[in-house]
Design an enzyme around this catalytic site. Structure first.
Site, PDB file in Angstrom:
ATOM      1  N   TYR A  84       0.857  -1.189   0.000  1.00  0.00           N
ATOM      2  CA  TYR A  84       0.000   0.000   0.000  1.00  0.00           C
ATOM      3  C   TYR A  84       0.890   1.235   0.000  1.00  0.00           C
ATOM      4  O   TYR A  84       1.938   1.249   0.633  1.00  0.00           O
ATOM      5  CB  TYR A  84      -0.853   0.066   1.271  1.00  0.00           C
ATOM      6  N   GLN A 107       9.256   2.944   4.945  1.00  0.00           N
ATOM      7  CA  GLN A 107       8.614   1.653   4.715  1.00  0.00           C
ATOM      8  C   GLN A 107       8.265   0.990   6.044  1.00  0.00           C
ATOM      9  O   GLN A 107       9.037   1.044   6.990  1.00  0.00           O
ATOM     10  CB  GLN A 107       9.530   0.722   3.919  1.00  0.00           C
ATOM     11  N   ILE A 160       3.067  -7.653   4.265  1.00  0.00           N
ATOM     12  CA  ILE A 160       2.462  -6.462   3.689  1.00  0.00           C
ATOM     13  C   ILE A 160       3.427  -5.301   3.892  1.00  0.00           C
ATOM     14  O   ILE A 160       4.052  -5.178   4.950  1.00  0.00           O
ATOM     15  CB  ILE A 160       1.111  -6.153   4.365  1.00  0.00           C
ATOM     16  N   GLU A 161       3.546  -4.462   2.893  1.00  0.00           N
ATOM     17  CA  GLU A 161       4.388  -3.268   3.005  1.00  0.00           C
ATOM     18  C   GLU A 161       3.524  -2.022   2.834  1.00  0.00           C
ATOM     19  O   GLU A 161       2.641  -1.979   1.981  1.00  0.00           O
ATOM     20  CB  GLU A 161       5.489  -3.271   1.935  1.00  0.00           C
ATOM     21  N   ILE A 162       3.793  -1.025   3.650  1.00  0.00           N
ATOM     22  CA  ILE A 162       3.167   0.285   3.502  1.00  0.00           C
ATOM     23  C   ILE A 162       4.284   1.307   3.389  1.00  0.00           C
ATOM     24  O   ILE A 162       5.242   1.285   4.176  1.00  0.00           O
ATOM     25  CB  ILE A 162       2.241   0.610   4.691  1.00  0.00           C
TER      26      ILE A 162
END
Length: 201
Positions: free
Chosen positions: A108, A142, A153-155
């Site tokens: 995201y 990150q 999951i990465e934001i």
């Protein structure tokens, strides 16, 4: 002007209206990413994670699917949860490594990283935080964390990074072209759909 053909180094080059038409026909009529699917050991637990932590929204799943699962949608993309069968392999929920692409689910992009970090701490979710810079000096923050089944999951605030195209600009579709499916409201008695007219031009 009539359609003409020229040759250059033995290759045929199409000119005129037909050539332009052929060029357009070679472009795929794709509109964007619709959803990602993933296996889960507990559909309810995973659905609660995505709705409470990431504010995904549960949507109706067609009755034609007789397997256990759930559909979620938000931010222009969907997540389809499918209950894992006996023998299906799932990642290790305790393993969190940003460099391990084998367990990567999706990314995201976000405009307020501090708010996301606070939300992860509120839900007592283990995460890894790091900042990287590109060769132009643009800093990207990150956050990496796992869902209940170990999918990473990465934001990130990826809007800080300038996309440098290596190919033709004509091949890329930016978010302004993104298509969202019509949204039917639960109390909608006239079968009108949100987004039907906004997405049509």
């Amino acid at each position: 002007m009539e359609h003409e053909k020229e040759t250059q180094n033995g290759e045929v080059i199409e000119n005129g209206k037909n050539g332009e038409k052929n060029k357009e026909e070679n472009q795929l009529p794709l509109m964007g990413l619709n959803h990602v699917s993933r296996l889960c050991s507990n559909v309810e637990k995973s659905a609660n994670f995505y709705t409470k932590v990431l504010w995904m929204v549960l949507i109706e799943r067609p009755e034609a699917f007789d397997s256990d699962g759930a559909w979620l949608f938000n931010y222009g993309v969907g997540i389809h949860l499918v209950h894992a069968k006996h023998g299906d392999t799932l990642p290790d929920p305790e393993h969190l490594d940003p460099m391990d692409n084998a367990t990567f689910l999706f990314k995201y992009h976000c405009e307020d990283m501090e708010a996301i970090e606070e939300r992860l701490e509120e839900h007592k979710i283990k995460y890894i935080k790091r900042t990287v810079e590109d060769e132009r000096g643009a800093a990207i923050d990150q956050l990496f964390f796992n869902d209940p089944d170990g999918y990473m999951i990465e934001i990130c605030n990826c809007e800080n990074l300038t996309l440098v195209l290596a190919g033709s600009l004509g091949k890329i579709k930016l978010p302004i072209d993104h298509h969202n499916p019509p949204l039917k409201l639960a109390n909608d008695n006239e079968d009108s759909h949100v987004g039907e007219h906004e997405n049509s031009e």
